[in-house]
Design a protein around this motif. Structure first.
Motif, short mmCIF file in Angstrom:
data_model
loop_
_atom_site.label_atom_id
_atom_site.label_comp_id
_atom_site.label_asym_id
_atom_site.label_seq_id
_atom_site.Cartn_x
_atom_site.Cartn_y
_atom_site.Cartn_z
N ILE A 27 -1.03 6.40 -7.60
CA ILE A 27 -1.87 6.85 -6.48
C ILE A 27 -1.08 6.83 -5.18
O ILE A 27 -1.16 7.76 -4.36
CB ILE A 27 -3.13 5.98 -6.37
N VAL A 28 -0.28 5.78 -4.96
CA VAL A 28 0.54 5.71 -3.75
C VAL A 28 1.53 6.87 -3.71
O VAL A 28 1.72 7.52 -2.67
CB VAL A 28 1.28 4.36 -3.68
N LEU A 29 2.19 7.13 -4.83
CA LEU A 29 3.17 8.21 -4.89
C LEU A 29 2.52 9.56 -4.61
O LEU A 29 3.04 10.37 -3.82
CB LEU A 29 3.83 8.23 -6.27
N VAL A 30 1.37 9.82 -5.24
CA VAL A 30 0.67 11.09 -5.01
C VAL A 30 0.24 11.20 -3.56
O VAL A 30 0.36 12.28 -2.94
CB VAL A 30 -0.55 11.20 -5.95
N ILE A 71 -4.72 2.00 -0.92
CA ILE A 71 -4.26 1.25 -2.09
C ILE A 71 -3.49 0.01 -1.65
O ILE A 71 -3.66 -1.08 -2.22
CB ILE A 71 -3.39 2.14 -2.99
N GLY A 72 -2.65 0.17 -0.63
CA GLY A 72 -1.91 -0.99 -0.12
C GLY A 72 -2.84 -2.08 0.39
O GLY A 72 -2.65 -3.27 0.11
N ALA A 73 -3.87 -1.68 1.13
CA ALA A 73 -4.84 -2.65 1.63
C ALA A 73 -5.58 -3.33 0.48
O ALA A 73 -5.83 -4.54 0.51
CB ALA A 73 -5.84 -1.95 2.56
N ALA A 82 -6.57 -8.06 -2.96
CA ALA A 82 -6.52 -8.62 -4.31
C ALA A 82 -5.68 -9.88 -4.35
O ALA A 82 -6.04 -10.86 -5.02
CB ALA A 82 -5.95 -7.58 -5.28
N ALA A 83 -4.56 -9.88 -3.63
CA ALA A 83 -3.70 -11.06 -3.60
C ALA A 83 -4.38 -12.21 -2.86
O ALA A 83 -4.31 -13.37 -3.29
CB ALA A 83 -2.37 -10.72 -2.94
#
Length: 202
Positions: free
Chosen positions: A135-138, A156-158, A163-164
């Motif tokens: 998803i990040v790449l797209v 996605i990064g957020a 999640a972490a």
């Protein structure tokens, strides 16, 4: 469970490493093992004698499981993250003597401990890495043509940061519900029947 067994097991730490769990399993008061990974992951490899209770099934029916779990319990997943979530769910039911295998099946295998193996499948964490990366790449590639697409990658990064910080993963929970991860999913009645049968044989 006798008072002597309860007293001895209550001294064991909440987090157990692989050697400590191996030693405990060899003792007369060995614990019950619940593997909270997906059925596909469990089929690929699991600790002998463990029962597959997927995390979403445990979350939905934790009160029913509480009524059938009155002895020492060790929760297992791939790395320990999902097992820790399961520990929190059972702690809310006041279930005593719940432990987590630190490092999960990965640490167990690294310690040279035995595993039952079946059909190979991608572990859930690996599936999450693939989907998140794709998803990040797209999003980055699309942003060359459509500038706002960069926010897809940012989202996605957020999500991975959250999640972490919360030690949970919404994407992982969603992937766990996919058909390839839910094949041969145990139903509640079957799991409870197996647990009851194990009680009678102990």
């Amino acid at each position: 469970m006798s008072d002597s067994i309860s007293t001895s097991t209550s001294r064991r730490p909440a987090g157990l490493d692989a050697p400590a769990l191996q030693e405990w399993l060899a003792a007369p008061d060995g614990p019950r093992l619940l593997d909270v990974r997906t059925p596909a992951e469990f089929e690929a490899s699991h600790i002998p004698g463990s029962y597959n209770v997927p995390l979403d099934l445990l979350k939905e029916h934790r009160e029913e499981f509480r009524a059938h779990l009155d002895e020492d319990l060790v929760l297992i997943c791939r790395s320990g993250a999902r097992a820790t979530q399961a520990e929190g769910l059972l702690a809310a039911t006041d279930l005593p003597n719940v432990h987590v295998l630190v490092g999960g099946v990965t640490a167990w295998e690294s310690a040279g401990a035995p595993l039952n193996r079946g059909a190979e499948t991608w572990e859930l964490e690996r599936q999450v890495r693939l989907l998140a990366g794709a998803i990040v790449l797209v999003g980055v590639l699309l942003s060359i043509v459509v500038p706002w697409a960069k926010w897809i990658s940012a989202g996605i990064g957020a999500g991975l940061v959250v999640a972490a910080l919360t030690n949970s993963c919404l994407m992982g929970l969603m992937l766990a519900k996919m058909p390839w991860n839910r094949r041969e999913t145990p139903d509640l009645e079957t799991v409870l029947r197996d647990l009851a049968a194990a009680d009678e044989s102990r």
